[in-house]
Scaffold this motif. Structure first.
Motif, PDB file in Angstrom:
ATOM      1  N   GLN A   1       0.839  -1.218   0.000  1.00 13.27           N
ATOM      2  CA  GLN A   1       0.000   0.000   0.000  1.00 13.27           C
ATOM      3  C   GLN A   1       0.859   1.247   0.000  1.00 13.27           C
ATOM      4  O   GLN A   1       0.596   2.204  -0.754  1.00 13.27           O
ATOM      5  CB  GLN A   1      -0.902  -0.007   1.237  1.00 13.27           C
ATOM      6  CG  GLN A   1      -1.975  -1.086   1.215  1.00 13.27           C
ATOM      7  CD  GLN A   1      -2.826  -1.063   2.476  1.00 13.27           C
ATOM      8  OE1 GLN A   1      -2.502  -0.384   3.442  1.00 13.27           O
ATOM      9  NE2 GLN A   1      -3.918  -1.831   2.452  1.00 13.27           N
TER      10      GLN A   1
ATOM     11  N   THR B   1      -5.401   8.778   5.184  1.00  7.31           N
ATOM     12  CA  THR B   1      -6.229   7.683   5.731  1.00  7.31           C
ATOM     13  C   THR B   1      -5.517   6.340   5.600  1.00  7.31           C
ATOM     14  O   THR B   1      -5.510   5.508   6.523  1.00  7.31           O
ATOM     15  CB  THR B   1      -7.578   7.640   4.998  1.00  7.31           C
ATOM     16  OG1 THR B   1      -8.237   8.903   5.138  1.00  7.31           O
ATOM     17  CG2 THR B   1      -8.457   6.539   5.565  1.00  7.31           C
ATOM     18  N   THR B   2      -4.904   6.126   4.428  1.00  9.65           N
ATOM     19  CA  THR B   2      -4.185   4.872   4.206  1.00  9.65           C
ATOM     20  C   THR B   2      -2.995   4.735   5.155  1.00  9.65           C
ATOM     21  O   THR B   2      -2.734   3.668   5.718  1.00  9.65           O
ATOM     22  CB  THR B   2      -3.720   4.778   2.754  1.00  9.65           C
ATOM     23  OG1 THR B   2      -4.864   4.894   1.891  1.00  9.65           O
ATOM     24  CG2 THR B   2      -3.018   3.472   2.488  1.00  9.65           C
TER      25      THR B   2
ATOM     26  N   ASN C   1      -4.162   3.958   8.602  1.00  8.06           N
ATOM     27  CA  ASN C   1      -4.581   2.558   8.683  1.00  8.06           C
ATOM     28  C   ASN C   1      -3.359   1.625   8.762  1.00  8.06           C
ATOM     29  O   ASN C   1      -3.345   0.651   9.511  1.00  8.06           O
ATOM     30  CB  ASN C   1      -5.441   2.227   7.471  1.00  8.06           C
ATOM     31  CG  ASN C   1      -5.906   0.778   7.496  1.00  8.06           C
ATOM     32  OD1 ASN C   1      -6.633   0.367   8.397  1.00  8.06           O
ATOM     33  ND2 ASN C   1      -5.490   0.013   6.501  1.00  8.06           N
ATOM     34  N   SER C   2      -2.317   1.960   7.997  1.00 12.01           N
ATOM     35  CA  SER C   2      -1.101   1.146   8.029  1.00 12.01           C
ATOM     36  C   SER C   2      -0.447   1.206   9.401  1.00 12.01           C
ATOM     37  O   SER C   2       0.021   0.189   9.936  1.00 12.01           O
ATOM     38  CB  SER C   2      -0.117   1.620   6.954  1.00 12.01           C
ATOM     39  OG  SER C   2      -0.689   1.503   5.673  1.00 12.01           O
TER      40      SER C   2
ATOM     41  N   ARG D   1      -1.897   1.802  12.234  1.00 11.97           N
ATOM     42  CA  ARG D   1      -2.727   1.067  13.186  1.00 11.97           C
ATOM     43  C   ARG D   1      -2.512  -0.434  13.060  1.00 11.97           C
ATOM     44  O   ARG D   1      -2.415  -1.155  14.062  1.00 11.97           O
ATOM     45  CB  ARG D   1      -4.200   1.418  12.940  1.00 11.97           C
ATOM     46  CG  ARG D   1      -5.159   0.772  13.916  1.00 11.97           C
ATOM     47  CD  ARG D   1      -6.580   1.285  13.681  1.00 11.97           C
ATOM     48  NE  ARG D   1      -6.985   1.073  12.295  1.00 11.97           N
ATOM     49  CZ  ARG D   1      -7.441  -0.075  11.830  1.00 11.97           C
ATOM     50  NH1 ARG D   1      -7.536  -1.126  12.619  1.00 11.97           N
ATOM     51  NH2 ARG D   1      -7.798  -0.186  10.571  1.00 11.97           N
ATOM     52  N   ARG D   2      -2.409  -0.925  11.834  1.00 13.51           N
ATOM     53  CA  ARG D   2      -2.209  -2.360  11.628  1.00 13.51           C
ATOM     54  C   ARG D   2      -0.841  -2.807  12.143  1.00 13.51           C
ATOM     55  O   ARG D   2      -0.699  -3.866  12.765  1.00 13.51           O
ATOM     56  CB  ARG D   2      -2.355  -2.695  10.153  1.00 13.51           C
ATOM     57  CG  ARG D   2      -3.789  -2.554   9.647  1.00 13.51           C
ATOM     58  CD  ARG D   2      -3.895  -2.801   8.162  1.00 13.51           C
ATOM     59  NE  ARG D   2      -3.500  -4.171   7.808  1.00 13.51           N
ATOM     60  CZ  ARG D   2      -3.503  -4.615   6.555  1.00 13.51           C
ATOM     61  NH1 ARG D   2      -3.866  -3.803   5.556  1.00 13.51           N
ATOM     62  NH2 ARG D   2      -3.146  -5.852   6.306  1.00 13.51           N
TER      63      ARG D   2
ATOM     64  N   LYS E   1     -14.182  -0.731   3.329  1.00 16.07           N
ATOM     65  CA  LYS E   1     -12.811  -0.612   3.815  1.00 16.07           C
ATOM     66  C   LYS E   1     -11.845  -1.392   2.902  1.00 16.07           C
ATOM     67  O   LYS E   1     -10.766  -0.911   2.551  1.00 16.07           O
ATOM     68  CB  LYS E   1     -12.749  -1.147   5.251  1.00 16.07           C
ATOM     69  CG  LYS E   1     -11.396  -1.026   5.935  1.00 16.07           C
ATOM     70  CD  LYS E   1     -11.503  -1.544   7.359  1.00 16.07           C
ATOM     71  CE  LYS E   1     -10.157  -1.438   8.076  1.00 16.07           C
ATOM     72  NZ  LYS E   1      -9.716  -0.048   8.228  1.00 16.07           N
ATOM     73  N   THR E   2     -12.287  -2.554   2.508  1.00 18.09           N
ATOM     74  CA  THR E   2     -11.454  -3.381   1.633  1.00 18.09           C
ATOM     75  C   THR E   2     -11.265  -2.716   0.262  1.00 18.09           C
ATOM     76  O   THR E   2     -10.152  -2.681  -0.278  1.00 18.09           O
ATOM     77  CB  THR E   2     -12.090  -4.765   1.457  1.00 18.09           C
ATOM     78  OG1 THR E   2     -12.239  -5.384   2.728  1.00 18.09           O
ATOM     79  CG2 THR E   2     -11.247  -5.649   0.568  1.00 18.09           C
TER      80      THR E   2
ATOM     81  N   GLU F   1      -8.784   0.124   0.259  1.00 13.66           N
ATOM     82  CA  GLU F   1      -7.369  -0.259   0.309  1.00 13.66           C
ATOM     83  C   GLU F   1      -6.892  -0.863  -1.001  1.00 13.66           C
ATOM     84  O   GLU F   1      -5.706  -0.796  -1.318  1.00 13.66           O
ATOM     85  CB  GLU F   1      -7.142  -1.262   1.452  1.00 13.66           C
ATOM     86  CG  GLU F   1      -7.389  -0.665   2.843  1.00 13.66           C
ATOM     87  CD  GLU F   1      -7.288  -1.711   3.932  1.00 13.66           C
ATOM     88  OE1 GLU F   1      -7.102  -2.902   3.590  1.00 13.66           O
ATOM     89  OE2 GLU F   1      -7.374  -1.359   5.121  1.00 13.66           O
TER      90      GLU F   1
ATOM     91  N   ASP G   1     -11.922  -5.223  11.070  1.00 12.74           N
ATOM     92  CA  ASP G   1     -10.578  -5.160  10.494  1.00 12.74           C
ATOM     93  C   ASP G   1     -10.133  -6.529   9.962  1.00 12.74           C
ATOM     94  O   ASP G   1      -9.568  -6.622   8.864  1.00 12.74           O
ATOM     95  CB  ASP G   1      -9.583  -4.669  11.545  1.00 12.74           C
ATOM     96  CG  ASP G   1      -9.824  -3.198  11.893  1.00 12.74           C
ATOM     97  OD1 ASP G   1     -10.408  -2.494  11.050  1.00 12.74           O
ATOM     98  OD2 ASP G   1      -9.452  -2.773  13.001  1.00 12.74           O
TER      99      ASP G   1
ATOM    100  N   THR H   1      -9.373  -7.533   6.118  1.00 12.36           N
ATOM    101  CA  THR H   1      -8.072  -8.076   5.728  1.00 12.36           C
ATOM    102  C   THR H   1      -8.232  -9.350   4.908  1.00 12.36           C
ATOM    103  O   THR H   1      -7.558  -9.549   3.891  1.00 12.36           O
ATOM    104  CB  THR H   1      -7.222  -8.364   6.979  1.00 12.36           C
ATOM    105  OG1 THR H   1      -7.025  -7.143   7.707  1.00 12.36           O
ATOM    106  CG2 THR H   1      -5.872  -8.945   6.595  1.00 12.36           C
TER     107      THR H   1
END
Length: 693
Positions: free
Chosen positions: A486, A509-510, A513-514, A516-517, A545-546, A549, A573, A577
Motif C-alpha cells: 500500500q 487515511t491509508t 490505517n497502516s 494502526r495495523r 474498507k477493503t 485499500e 478489520d 483483511t
C-alpha cells in the motif's frame, strides 16, 4: 502335641500340593515326569491322611502304615525309573525288583486285618513286621540314591544334586524314625510331629531338580526372587531358633543373671540380624550363592529385562540418570557414570549415580580403545591388562581414576559408539563370564537406542519450536508485505497527485490505517493485544474498507452490492483483511487489463460474497492439493503462500465456508458464505418479523 502333629502334616500336604500343581502345569507327556507328579500327589494324600488320623485318633494302625508303604512305593518307582538311562548290574536290577515286591507285599499285608480270616498265634497281624518292612524300604531308597549319584557322569551330578539331597533327607529321617520304633517299640512323638514340617522343606529342592532336568519333560520355572526371599526367610528362621535355644540354656544355667543374660542375648541377636538383613553386601553374597548352586544360568533374563525396561520408562529422575543406574543394577554395582558423545565428537559425563566424575572431563572419540569398543563391542575390565596386550588400547587414566571403576560398557547404535557406561566394582567380586558379557552387550544396545530416541525427540521438539517461530514470522511478514505494498502504491502516485486534496486525504487515511495495523501486530507479538470481540458488523462497512485499500492496484474491482443491509458476526478489520487477500489475489491473476468483480447477496440465512476474476484460472488438482497449503506460493519471492490459507481459516472460525470454482483459461470465483446476524439496534431477527412491544 496333638495340634502340632496335625499342623505339621497339613503344612506338608499343602507344600506337596503346590509342587504337584506346578509340575502338572509344566508336564509335557514324558514318563519320568508323570512318575514324579504321581509321587508328589501320593505324598499329598499321605500327609492329609496322617493329619486326619491324628485328628480322629480312631484310625487303625494298619491304615497308617499302609499310607507309609504306598508313599514309599511311589518314590521308589520314580527313583528306579531314573536308572532306565544307564546300564545296571545284575545285583542292582535284582535289588530294584525286590524293592517293588517288598512294598507291594507290605501293602497287601496291611489289608490282613480286614480279610476276616481266622488269626492264630502264628498268623496274627504283627505291627513290628510292618515297621521293619518300612525301615527296609527307607534303607533301599538310600541305596538307590547312592547308586544313582555314583553311576552318573560328573557333569550330570549337578542336575541330580538337589533330587538326591531332598530324597536323601526324606529316607534318612525315616530310617531314624523307624529304627527308634523298632528298637523301643514306640514312635518318637517329637520326631513324628516334626516330620511333616521337614518334608515340606524338601519341596523347593524337588522343584529345582525338576527345572534342572528338562529331559523329564517338566517345564518348571523357579523364580529367583522367590528362591532368594524364601532362603532369606529360612535363614532368619533358623537364626531365631538358634537364638531362642541359646537364650533358653543361658537362662537355665545362668543363675541369678540368667534371665538378664537371656534378654540381653536376644536383643543383641536381633540387632545383628537386622544389620545383616539390611546389608547390601550380605544380600549380594546370598544372591551369588543361590545363582551358582540353584540355577543353570547366573542371570534371570526375564527379570533383568523387565527391570531394565521399568527403569528406562520410569519418571523418578532424568533418563540419563536412570540409564546409568539400570546398567549398574545388572551387575549389582553400587555406582556408575554415563558418558555421551557431544557435538564436538568428545565423550563427556552425562549422568552419575553414586560415582562422581570430574567436572570438565572430556575424552576424544579418536582414542584407540573407543574404536575397539565400537567394532567389537568390547567390554573393558579396568583391572585387567589391555586387550590383545596392546598398550595403545589401555583405558585413559581419567577413567581408571574414577571411584572403584571396574567395567566400561559400550553403547553402540547402528555401528556408532554413542556413549559408554563406567560401572563401579560389584559388592561381591566374581570373574566375568560369557553370560555377564552377553547380557551387558544386549542391555547396552537397548540403553543406546533409548537414549538416541530421547535425543531425537528433544531435537524434534526444538525443531518444532523453530518451525512455530518461522510460521509466526511468515504470517507477520505477509501482513507487513501488504502494508508495504500500500505504501509503495502511494509513493508511486504521490508525484502526480500530491496537489490533489482528495488524494492527500486518501493518502493520510491509508497511512493511518497502516500505522494502526503495524501497531496491532506489535501488540500481538508482545502478547499485549486484547482478544478481538466478534460483534455485529455491517458487511458493507468491511467491504468499503477493503475496496478503499485495494483501489490503488489495477484493475479496480467492480462492486455489485446486495439490495439490503447484511450483518454478520466478525471483527471489521480482520474481515476486511481477509477480503483484501482474496481481492488482491484476483487482481494479480487478472493483471492490469483484466476484470475483477465483487458481488454480495443474501443466500438463505447466509451472506454470500463472490470475488470473480478473468485470469488464467486453476485446475482441480491445484485447488484440491496446493491452493490452501500453507507456505506454498506461485508468486516466487513476491508471495508468502499463506493468504488463501489464512482467509479460509478465518472464515471457518466465523462458522462460514469458502469454496473455489475455476476453469483454466477462463477465470476463478472465490465464494464466501457467512452466517447472518441480527442487525445492531434492530429488533428484527433474520428470517423472522419483529414483534412490536
Amino acid at each position: 502335641m496333638h495340634l502340632i502333629v496335625i499342623s505339621s502334616y497339613l503344612v506338608a500336604a499343602t507344600a506337596f500340593l503346590a509342587g504337584t500343581v506346578l509340575l502338572g502345569v509344566g508336564w509335557r507327556g514324558q514318563r519320568t515326569g508323570a512318575l514324579l507328579i504321581l509321587a508328589t500327589m501320593v505324598s499329598v494324600l499321605w500327609a492329609a491322611f496322617l493329619a486326619y488320623a491324628e485328628w480322629r485318633r480312631t484310625v487303625a494302625i494298619n491304615w497308617v502304615l499302609m499310607a507309609e508303604v504306598l508313599r514309599y512305593g511311589a518314590w521308589l518307582v520314580f527313583v528306579s525309573a531314573l536308572f532306565g538311562a544307564w546300564p545296571m548290574s545284575g545285583l542292582l536290577r535284582g535289588l530294584r525288583v525286590g524293592a517293588h515286591l517288598l512294598w507291594i507285599m507290605l501293602a497287601l499285608y496291611c489289608l490282613w486285618p480286614i480279610t476276616g480270616l481266622p488269626q492264630t498265634a502264628a498268623s496274627a497281624f504283627n505291627v513290628k513286621v510292618l515297621l521293619v518292612g518300612v525301615l527296609v524300604l527307607a534303607l533301599t531308597g538310600v541305596v538307590f540314591l547312592e547308586q544313582l549319584y555314583r553311576n552318573v557322569q560328573s557333569e550330570q551330578r549337578w542336575a541330580l544334586k538337589f533330587l538326591v539331597i531332598a530324597l536323601g533327607v526324606l529316607f534318612a529321617y525315616d530310617i531314624f524314625l523307624y529304627s527308634y520304633a523298632v528298637l523301643y517299640r514306640q514312635l518318637n512323638i517329637s520326631a513324628w510331629a516334626a516330620r511333616g514340617f521337614i518334608d515340606a522343606l524338601l519341596v523347593p529342592f524337588l522343584m529345582v531338580a525338576a527345572a534342572r532336568n528338562p529331559q523329564w519333560s517338566l517345564e518348571v520355572g523357579v523364580s529367583r526372587r522367590a528362591v532368594f526371599y524364601s532362603t532369606s526367610l529360612l535363614v532368619v528362621a533358623f537364626y531365631i531358633i538358634a537364638t531362642a535355644i541359646g537364650g533358653y540354656y543361658v537362662r537355665l544355667y545362668g543363675g541369678d543373671w540368667g534371665r538378664v543374660a537371656e534378654i540381653t542375648l536376644v536383643c543383641f541377636a536381633l540387632l545383628v540380624m537386622l544389620s545383616i538383613t539390611f546389608s547390601g553386601q550380605v544380600r549380594s553374597h546370598l544372591r551369588v550363592f543361590l545363582n551358582k548352586n540353584f540355577f543353570s544360568f547366573r542371570h534371570d533374563y526375564r527379570e533383568e529385562w523387565l527391570r531394565l525396561s521399568a527403569s528406562l520408562s520410569a519418571s523418578d529422575t532424568e533418563l540419563p540418570q536412570r540409564a546409568a543406574r539400570a546398567m549398574a543394577q545388572i551387575m549389582d554395582s553400587p555406582g556408575s557414570a554415563l558418558f555421551m558423545r557431544n557435538d564436538a565428537d568428545e565423550f563427556v559425563p552425562e549422568a552419575c549415580w553414586n560415582m562422581p566424575a570430574p567436572i570438565g572431563l572430556k575424552l576424544p572419540s579418536s582414542l584407540p580403545l573407543f574404536g575397539i569398543m565400537c567394532s567389537r563391542r568390547w567390554i573393558y575390565d579396568l583391572t585387567e591388562p589391555p586387550p590383545l596386550g596392546d598398550e595403545r588400547l589401555r583405558a585413559p587414566t581419567e577413567l581408571i581414576a574414577l571411584t572403584r571403576a571396574w567395567l566400561l560398557v559400550p553403547l553402540v547404535l547402528e555401528g556408532r559408539l554413542i556413549g559408554f557406561v563406567v560401572l563401579a566394582r560389584a559388592r561381591v567380586g566374581h570373574a566375568l563370564d560369557w553370560e555377564d558379557l552377553d547380557l551387558l552387550r544386549v542391555a547396552g544396545g537397548q540403553v543406546a537406542g533409548t537414549l538416541a530416541q530421547a535425543a531425537d525427540a528433544r531435537r524434534l521438539a526444538e525443531a518444532s519450536q523453530f518451525e512455530g517461530f518461522n510460521q509466526l514470522t511468515a504470517f507477520l511478514m505477509h501482513d507487513l508485505k501488504n502494508v508495504a505494498a500500500q505504501q509503495s502504491l502511494l509513493l508511486q502516485n504521490a508525484e502526480r497527485h500530491k496537489r490533489n486534496p482528495a488524494f492527500v486525504d486518501d493518502m493520510l487515511t491509508t497511512v493511518a490505517n497502516s500505522v494502526r495495523r503495524i501497531s496491532l501486530l506489535l501488540e500481538q507479538l508482545r502478547g499485549d493485544a486484547a482478544p478481538r470481540a466478534r460483534g455485529r458488523v455491517q458487511l458493507t462497512a468491511a467491504i468499503d474498507k477493503t475496496l478503499g485499500e485495494s483501489r490503488a492496484q489495477p484493475p479496480r474491482p467492480e462492486y455489485q452490492p446486495a439490495g439490503e443491509d447484511l450483518w454478520v458476526r466478525a471483527d471489521t478489520d480482520q474481515l476486511a483483511t481477509v477480503l483484501g487477500h482474496v481481492i488482491r489475489n484476483a487482481q494479480d491473476a487478472a493483471q492490469a487489463h483484466g476484470h475483477v468483480t465483487l458481488r454480495v447477496m443474501r443466500a438463505g440465512g447466509d451472506a454470500a460474497i463472490e470475488i470473480e476474476d478473468d485470469g488464467a484460472g486453476m485446475d482441480d488438482d491445484f485447488i484440491r492439493n496446493r491452493l490452501f497449503k500453507p507456505f506454498f506460493t506461485t508468486k516466487a519471492s513476491k508471495g508468502m503462500g499463506i493468504g488463501a490459507y489464512q482467509a479460509r481459516e478465518y472464515v471457518r472460525s466465523l462458522g462460514g465456508a469458502m469454496s473455489v470454482r475455476s476453469t483454466p483459461g477462463q477465470g476463478t470465483v472465490f465464494a464466501i458464505r457467512l452466517p447472518l446476524a441480527e442487525p445492531a439496534g434492530d429488533a428484527t431477527t433474520v428470517g423472522r418479523p419483529r414483534i412490536a412491544s
